[in-house]
Motif scaffolding. Sequence first.
Motif, short mmCIF file in Angstrom:
data_model
loop_
_atom_site.label_atom_id
_atom_site.label_comp_id
_atom_site.label_asym_id
_atom_site.label_seq_id
_atom_site.Cartn_x
_atom_site.Cartn_y
_atom_site.Cartn_z
N SER A 29 -9.90 -8.79 -10.77
CA SER A 29 -10.75 -7.84 -10.07
C SER A 29 -10.63 -6.46 -10.74
N GLN A 47 -4.10 -6.32 -9.29
CA GLN A 47 -3.12 -6.55 -8.22
C GLN A 47 -1.77 -5.98 -8.64
N GLY A 106 -6.57 -12.05 -8.60
CA GLY A 106 -7.60 -11.73 -7.62
C GLY A 106 -7.43 -12.48 -6.31
#
Length: 452
Positions: free
Chosen positions: A2, A6, A343
């Motif tokens: 993404s 993270q 993600g």
Amino acid sequence: MSQTPQSIAIVGAGIAGATAALGLRDAGFDVTLYSDKPRAALRDEVPPTGVAVLFGRSRDFDADIIEDLYSVGNTTGISTRLYSGEGDERARVLEFNPDYNYVSQSVDVRLRADDRIGRFLDRGGKFEVTTVDVEALDGIAAGHDATFVATGKGGLASLFDVDTERTHYDEPQRRLLQVTLQGVDHTGDAFAYRNRDGAQNAIFNLDAQNGEIYLGPFLHKDVGPTWSFIVFAKPDGAWASKFDAVDDAASARAALLEIFTEFFPEDAPAVEALQNIEADPFSWLKGAVTPTVRKPVATTRGGHVVAGLGDTVISVDPVAGQGAQGALIQASELVKAAKEHAGQPFTAEWLTEQFEKYWELRGRAAVEVTRLYLGDPDYATHLELSFPAAAVNADVASALFGLLSDPNPLLTLESRDDVLGFIGAVAGEPADDVLGRFEPAGTFSSAEKVGV
Ligand SMILES: Cc1cc2nc3c(=O)[nH]c(=O)nc-3n(C[C@H](O)[C@H](O)[C@H](O)COP(=O)(O)OP(=O)(O)OC[C@H]3O[C@@H](n4cnc5c(N)ncnc54)[C@H](O)[C@@H]3O)c2cc1C
């Protein structure tokens, strides 16, 4: 992955934590490595956790994380001798010097970890110096998408329940003494009376009553080419009490020399030529490991999931050299899986699944080959057959030490017939013919005769 990477926390910057941190950072995660000591202290103010020889196969996994930076400390075989009995009854039982058929690498684990931390920082990783307790761990786990605990055998490891089905011992099987010595380079005839290839090979002495000694060429972080020794003393043998007075590098060398002089006189003059490393007062270690497998996932006080890495989840006696190797394989496989998983949430189920894959890939076999080399009664048949066969057949000898690189073939050898079949297949002739050729060695070549 993404847009916003993270976040991953890793607690503990030994070889397991530093390797995972570098790999996960390179995989695109936002990684923070928490360490109870500053980077410089990890390198210069603590002893290495172990010798951490990488026997072959683990190096392939490690190559996915970092390029090979070291050319010193590589070996291609191991001179092995077995002694049995005491006093006048002491016998030189067998000897063999197989090629590994792989290259093993013995590099100061403090240097390995430091090289990883350096790259991690250069590539945007964050390094926080703090001793993480259970309360702090709860906060860290709450603030990250995934949290790994790589604090070694003690401390936070107790958060992870012992897996009683996978743990075979409740006390140490050996007392350990490790010391690194210098003064004889790797290029000459060092230990050539034992080894065809001189310093290309390591040495392994087994004493049926008292334990084992490994020694081999080593890359020390400060002084380079050196020799690293590990004494594995049986708790009820004659060596163990010699460790009691060891409290510095000089007394570690003295205890080592005493053992060689009394029990391995052929090697004693060669060992005596080696000296302590004045530049590194931490070039020795004594201790013991209770071989333990823990559940891979735990929950913090606040209900956050954390997963274990390296010695925190699997700690083995070092007699088969599996600890650091396993940590690297576990970290390398974790990095690949995390990259694929990016993600998505790092749930307890996902983290457990990754550990189970690692257990099948290496963990189980690492535990079992350690039991083999410890002389566990479950492996009495294997030992009774494989060492004499190795003494008379170079391929069997290589296969025996091939298990340090890839221990998985051991899992297929459950019965006496399996072991005989394995010896026959490796030797290319019936196992009974191989074993029929075995005769006790009688005498061993000596450093006194040929020098070092
Ligand atoms: C004598 C001996 C010989 C060995 N030989 C071999 C061999 O030949 N081959 C092999 O593969 N393995 C070998 N091993 C095993 C190997 O050395 C270990 O398995 C490996 O180094 C463990 O690495 P680790 O990162 O899991 O743990 P550690 O090296 O123990 O690292 C843990 C780190 O966490 C830090 N820490 C601890 N608590 C906290 C806290 N609360 N907060 C923050 N940080 C914390 C510590 O300071 C440390 O830096 C040997 C071991 C011994 C004892």
